[in-house]
Motif scaffolding. Structure first.
Motif, PDB file in Angstrom:
ATOM      1  N   THR A 140      72.856   1.688 -47.800  1.00 31.87           N
ATOM      2  CA  THR A 140      73.258   2.936 -47.163  1.00 31.87           C
ATOM      3  C   THR A 140      74.347   3.666 -47.942  1.00 31.87           C
ATOM      4  OG1 THR A 140      75.035   1.970 -45.838  1.00 31.87           O
ATOM      5  CG2 THR A 140      72.817   1.815 -44.953  1.00 31.87           C
ATOM      6  N   THR A 194      69.276   0.225 -42.944  1.00 28.74           N
ATOM      7  CA  THR A 194      68.837   1.223 -43.907  1.00 28.74           C
ATOM      8  C   THR A 194      69.399   2.611 -43.638  1.00 28.74           C
ATOM      9  OG1 THR A 194      66.839   1.538 -42.593  1.00 28.74           O
ATOM     10  CG2 THR A 194      66.694   0.002 -44.441  1.00 28.74           C
ATOM     11  N   GLY A 195      69.800   2.877 -42.423  1.00 28.47           N
ATOM     12  CA  GLY A 195      70.369   4.177 -42.097  1.00 28.47           C
ATOM     13  C   GLY A 195      71.875   4.184 -42.276  1.00 28.47           C
ATOM     14  N   SER A 196      72.389   5.215 -42.896  1.00 23.51           N
ATOM     15  CA  SER A 196      73.833   5.292 -43.149  1.00 23.51           C
ATOM     16  C   SER A 196      74.598   5.493 -41.846  1.00 23.51           C
ATOM     17  CB  SER A 196      74.141   6.456 -44.102  1.00 23.51           C
ATOM     18  OG  SER A 196      73.502   6.259 -45.343  1.00 23.51           O
ATOM     19  N   THR A 216      77.215   7.122 -39.321  1.00 26.63           N
ATOM     20  CA  THR A 216      77.637   8.512 -39.154  1.00 26.63           C
ATOM     21  C   THR A 216      78.905   8.565 -38.306  1.00 26.63           C
ATOM     22  OG1 THR A 216      75.395   9.383 -39.347  1.00 26.63           O
ATOM     23  CG2 THR A 216      77.004  10.766 -38.201  1.00 26.63           C
ATOM     24  N   PRO A 233      72.782   2.949 -37.000  1.00 31.50           N
ATOM     25  CA  PRO A 233      71.383   2.734 -36.643  1.00 31.50           C
ATOM     26  C   PRO A 233      70.886   1.379 -37.139  1.00 31.50           C
ATOM     27  CG  PRO A 233      71.492   4.059 -38.628  1.00 31.50           C
ATOM     28  CD  PRO A 233      72.929   3.755 -38.224  1.00 31.50           C
ATOM     29  N   SER A 247      67.374  -0.747 -38.180  1.00 36.60           N
ATOM     30  CA  SER A 247      65.942  -0.740 -38.480  1.00 36.60           C
ATOM     31  C   SER A 247      65.510  -2.153 -38.836  1.00 36.60           C
ATOM     32  CB  SER A 247      65.632   0.245 -39.605  1.00 36.60           C
ATOM     33  OG  SER A 247      66.323  -0.119 -40.789  1.00 36.60           O
ATOM     34  N   TRP A 303      65.728   4.821 -38.785  1.00 40.41           N
ATOM     35  CA  TRP A 303      65.890   4.795 -40.238  1.00 40.41           C
ATOM     36  C   TRP A 303      67.024   5.665 -40.729  1.00 40.41           C
ATOM     37  CZ3 TRP A 303      63.518   1.126 -42.861  1.00 40.41           C
ATOM     38  CH2 TRP A 303      62.404   0.520 -42.285  1.00 40.41           C
ATOM     39  N   ASN A 304      67.478   6.591 -39.900  1.00 41.59           N
ATOM     40  CA  ASN A 304      68.542   7.468 -40.373  1.00 41.59           C
ATOM     41  C   ASN A 304      69.265   8.092 -39.192  1.00 41.59           C
ATOM     42  OD1 ASN A 304      69.994   8.844 -42.493  1.00 41.59           O
ATOM     43  ND2 ASN A 304      68.947  10.707 -41.866  1.00 41.59           N
ATOM     44  N   ASP A 342      71.990  11.380 -38.734  1.00 45.83           N
ATOM     45  CA  ASP A 342      72.783  12.455 -39.333  1.00 45.83           C
ATOM     46  C   ASP A 342      73.220  13.332 -38.171  1.00 45.83           C
ATOM     47  OD1 ASP A 342      73.972  14.267 -41.059  1.00 45.83           O
ATOM     48  OD2 ASP A 342      72.346  14.180 -42.497  1.00 45.83           O
TER      49      ASP A 342
END
Length: 199
Positions: free
Chosen positions: A28, A80-82, A84, A93, A95, A157-158, A160
């Motif tokens: 990430t 895998t998701g950064s 926030t 998150p 995954s 997966w993400n 934002d």
């Protein structure tokens, strides 16, 4: 960053200010934000997640670990998701890579459920977490007589300014990120009002 190293570099020279060796690899991006005044010497924190299923905060100026919190313990989890950062809260998150396990004919698919976790950005304390599927997976026998589990899926997966929760064959959820807390109000008692995942 899959080697688990996080670097702080000079923007003009590229010189290394510090290096942090994470406990596992990470896929990430990092998030950086100011910390509340009066809660310690650190002024800014750098946040990342790694494959120990943890979220980590570092002092952005020194690389010193401020806190580490394990956010999930399901099998096959991939971060895998950064993370926030939003109004003093860190949204993480969760995954999964359990699809790869399906190559094993003896493996009983699938128990994983995607999840979004909110942490106090200053302390790492988990404030709440929300699975993308309400029902816990239950064992059943498919038409071929094999043991399986379900419902499952909904990997995130993400994250934002909008939250997208997707997985093959699963529903997709979209939440306006400017109201991250209120959008999850129907799921979380600490929120106030808002929307739900689309079905």
């Amino acid at each position: 960053l899959m080697n688990g190293a996080v670097y702080s570099l000079g923007p003009k020279t590229g010189c290394v200010f510090w290096r942090h060796d994470a406990q596992a690899g990470t896929r990430t991006s990092v998030a950086i934000g100011a910390l509340p005044k009066g809660k310690g010497p650190a002024r800014y924190a750098l946040y990342y997640t790694d494959w120990t299923q943890s979220a980590v905060a570092l002092d952005a100026e020194t690389g010193k670990v401020l806190w580490r919190t394990k956010v999930d313990d399901q099998a096959g989890v991939q971060m895998t998701g950064s993370p926030t950062l939003f109004e003093g809260k860190l949204f993480v998150p969760v995954s999964s890579g359990i699809e790869a396990f399906a190559q094993n004919d003896s493996w009983a698919c699938c128990k994983f459920r995607g999840k979004l976790i909110a942490l106090d950005a200053a302390t790492g304390r988990i404030l709440w977490n929300r699975y993308t599927t309400d029902q816990e997976p239950e064992e059943f026998t498919n038409r071929d007589g094999r043991k399986m589990w379900g419902p499952s899926g909904g990997a995130i997966w993400n994250v934002d300014w909008s939250i997208f929760a997707t997985s093959p064959g699963s529903r997709v959820g979209v939440i306006d990120g400017r109201a991250l807390l209120t959008a999850l109000a129907s799921f979380v008692t600490s929120a106030t009002a808002g929307a739900t995942f689309s079905r």
